[in-house]
Write an enzyme that holds these catalytic residues in place. Structure first.
Site, short mmCIF file in Angstrom:
data_model
loop_
_atom_site.label_atom_id
_atom_site.label_comp_id
_atom_site.label_asym_id
_atom_site.label_seq_id
_atom_site.Cartn_x
_atom_site.Cartn_y
_atom_site.Cartn_z
N HIS A 62 47.28 134.16 71.77
CA HIS A 62 48.50 134.59 71.33
C HIS A 62 48.58 136.07 71.35
CE1 HIS A 62 45.38 135.62 68.19
NE2 HIS A 62 46.37 136.18 67.39
N HIS A 64 48.96 138.65 69.47
CA HIS A 64 48.15 140.04 68.53
C HIS A 64 47.25 140.77 69.51
CE1 HIS A 64 49.10 137.60 64.25
NE2 HIS A 64 49.94 138.69 64.79
N ASP A 66 44.81 142.62 69.47
CA ASP A 66 43.37 142.39 69.68
C ASP A 66 42.83 141.04 70.61
OD1 ASP A 66 44.35 140.52 67.52
OD2 ASP A 66 42.41 140.60 66.45
N HIS A 67 43.97 140.28 70.74
CA HIS A 67 43.54 139.24 71.90
C HIS A 67 44.10 139.34 73.38
CE1 HIS A 67 41.82 136.60 68.69
NE2 HIS A 67 42.61 137.35 68.01
N HIS A 142 48.65 130.10 62.45
CA HIS A 142 48.71 131.50 62.41
C HIS A 142 50.07 132.17 61.86
CE1 HIS A 142 46.39 135.18 62.83
NE2 HIS A 142 46.93 135.61 63.89
N ASP A 212 42.54 132.36 66.35
CA ASP A 212 42.95 133.00 65.02
C ASP A 212 43.75 131.79 64.45
OD1 ASP A 212 42.15 135.53 65.90
OD2 ASP A 212 43.90 136.48 65.39
N HIS A 270 35.38 136.77 65.48
CA HIS A 270 36.35 137.34 65.07
C HIS A 270 36.02 137.86 63.40
CE1 HIS A 270 40.67 137.84 64.08
NE2 HIS A 270 40.68 138.09 65.37
#
Ligand SMILES: [Zn+2]
Length: 305
Positions: A62, A64, A66-67, A142, A212, A270
């Site tokens: 996805h 976000h 941090d990914h 999510h 997530d 995570h």
């Protein structure tokens, strides 16, 4: 056959001194698949001596940061390093435009092609297949569209018994016949049957990655029977409410998914930086699921039979 997962990053949200944002390398039968690509992933590849050019497939769960915020750097470096072969990127549809706009702005003309494969978020789908394995995407729960990935070995052929291979001069045609469950006539006139000459095939292994997600019973069917299940556990039960409002899971909830999906082994990651000791995640999850591992940068986890 190799089937293992190397953790490059397993922290939630912003990078810290302790953890990098999410990224993993799945080595399946000596093919390397990158799963998520948080900031700093390139440096982790360098640190753990994983060659960039061996990676031909990247899966982004996805958008976000941090990914995936490490992806652009990874794409640029492979250009500088002289990559020629196609890079396959599986991710949300918007990712193509995000990458292209950055290439355009810097007037970078890649020396290698990128093929984008947009993921979907409504059901479990086959998104990749080759001779020995398949990869599925499946929807997670999510705040924005997010999917997990599942790597599954294809059904294998029976194995020729070592003592048979040693005792007889088997031609390739004999081996093919036996592995296909047929009797075969050797050059010396002896007939070998599959019952006599083969052992049952190894069982099929699978690795499921839930990046997530809030706790969701829907996920259990998607990851059923996983040999190794990676499930996020951003929080502990003490922050259960916070987990719910931010669409994340607790270690206990991750263990519940592992138990109910009849997965063999659970890998937690995570982790929120609010917790001083990652072993607390193991302790919490272990109260309801036996086989719990804790992700850490540089750790390699085998996907066992
Ligand atoms: Zn997220």
């Amino acid at each position: 056959m190799t089937f293992e997962v190397t953790i490059l990053g397993c922290g939630a949200a912003a990078p810290t001194g302790k953890h990098n944002p999410s990224s993993q390398i799945v080595n399946m039968h000596d093919k390397l698949f990158m799963v998520d690509c948080g900031e700093g992933t390139q440096l982790q590849l360098r640190k753990f001596k994983i060659r960039f050019q061996r990676i031909n497939h990247v899966f982004i769960s996805h958008l976000h940061g941090d990914h995936y915020l490490g992806l652009m750097g990874f794409i640029s470096s492979m250009h500088l390093l002289g990559r020629k072969s196609t890079l396959q990127i599986f991710g949300p549809p918007e990712l193509k435009e995000i990458v292209e706009i950055q290439l355009r702005a810097s007037q970078t003309f890649l020396e290698y092609p990128i093929e984008f494969h947009p993921t979907t978020f409504d059901e479990k789908r086959l998104i990749y297949e080759d001779r020995s394995l398949v990869v599925y995407s499946f929807p997670l729960k999510h705040r924005i569209n997010c999917c997990g990935f599942q790597f599954v070995e294809k059904e294998k052929k029976p194995k020729i018994k070592k003592e048979i291979a040693k005792a007889y001069d088997l031609l390739p045609s004999n081996i093919v016949a036996l592995k296909n469950g047929q009797s075969t006539l050797l050059a010396n006139g002896i007939e070998l049957t599959p019952e006599l000459a083969t052992l049952p095939a190894d069982s099929i292994r699978s690795y499921s990655y839930c990046s997530d997600t809030a706790y969701s019973e829907n996920i259990m069917a998607f990851v059923e029977g996983s040999s190794l299940l990676y499930h996020e556990s951003t929080f502990l039960e003490s922050e259960k409410e916070r987990a719910k409002t931010t669409f994340h899971s607790t270690a206990r909830q991750a263990a519940q998914v592992a138990a109910n999906s009849k997965s063999k082994q659970l890998l937690l990651g995570h982790f929120s930086s609010r917790y001083a000791n990652d072993q607390d995640f193991r302790t919490e999850a272990s109260s309801i699921f036996g086989q719990v591992e804790i992700a850490d940068e540089g750790s390699v986890f085998q996907v066992n039979y």
